[in-house]
Design a protein around this motif. Structure first.
Motif: not given
Length: 218
Positions: A44-52, A93-102
């Motif tokens: 239940d974390a917030i998962l940040l996925i993306g670039s630099s 992962y088992q996130p509650k939210q995913i935020i993407i920057y890419c």
């Protein structure tokens, strides 16, 4: 002597081709795996996925003290890399939210790239997320204007517009526009928010990002 030389050459080529087979950012993914083994990721974390822009946000947790953050930004990754490593970026992962920057690095790699291509890449990754997490919140942060990549801004701006339209129609999905927040009163992007490379942002820039992101965070 010839046998020794031949053995050396065989070893050299074996090592060379074994390294060649490893895709770009392979080591970053291995580092994530090692980190997850040493410290099992919380649920239940917030998962940040993306670039630099995420990679360099090493103290991101301090900006959101009431949230549990897992930062999986890596290198100068592109949408293609997110798709190539989707299993590694999502399955542990088992996130509650995913935020993407890419997305901006896609254009940096190919200045002739069309916006629709990057949008398609994003939609492919979004679909992979939904196959695993059909009901969680998934948000996309707009590609930022960077002074060092001004020539690419028209394509980036069009990409933002198309992804925003896509996300608006999706349930449990938001487009987070950080462009306006980084502008001065005259509508110009504040260069003081960037490091010397005029690409990556300063702590002050991250403060602005955090302020924009907070209302969207679960």
């Amino acid at each position: 002597m010839k046998k020794i030389l031949s053995a050396f050459l065989l070893l050299y080529f074996a090592l060379f081709f074994s390294q060649e087979k490893k895709p770009m950012f392979w080591q970053d993914i291995q580092n994530f795996k090692k980190a997850d083994q040493e410290n099992p990721p919380p649920k239940d974390a917030i998962l940040l996925i993306g670039s630099s822009s995420f990679t360099k946000w090493t103290d991101v947790a301090s900006y959101f003290p009431d949230k549990t953050i897992i930062n999986r930004g890596f290198g100068g990754s592109r949408m293609t890399d997110l798709n190539d490593f989707a299993d590694d970026l999502l399955d542990p992962y088992q996130p509650k939210q995913i935020i993407i920057y890419c997305g901006d690095n896609d254009f940096a790699d190919n200045h002739d790239l069309k916006a629709k291509v990057v949008v398609k890449r994003f939609k492919t990754f979004y679909k992979k997320i939904r196959e695993r997490f059909p009901n969680i919140e998934v948000d996309y942060i707009s590609i930022k204007y960077s002074p060092s990549r001004e020539i690419l801004w028209p394509q980036m701006k069009e990409t933002n517009k198309k992804i925003a339209a896509f996300m608006e129609k999706e349930p449990h999905a938001e487009f987070i526009d950080i462009t306006k927040a980084m502008e001065d009163s005259n509508g110009n992007v504040r260069k003081d928010l960037f490091m010397e490379d005029m690409l990556h942002i300063t702590p002050e820039g991250y403060k602005i990002w955090a302020k924009v992101m907070k209302p969207y965070m679960k």
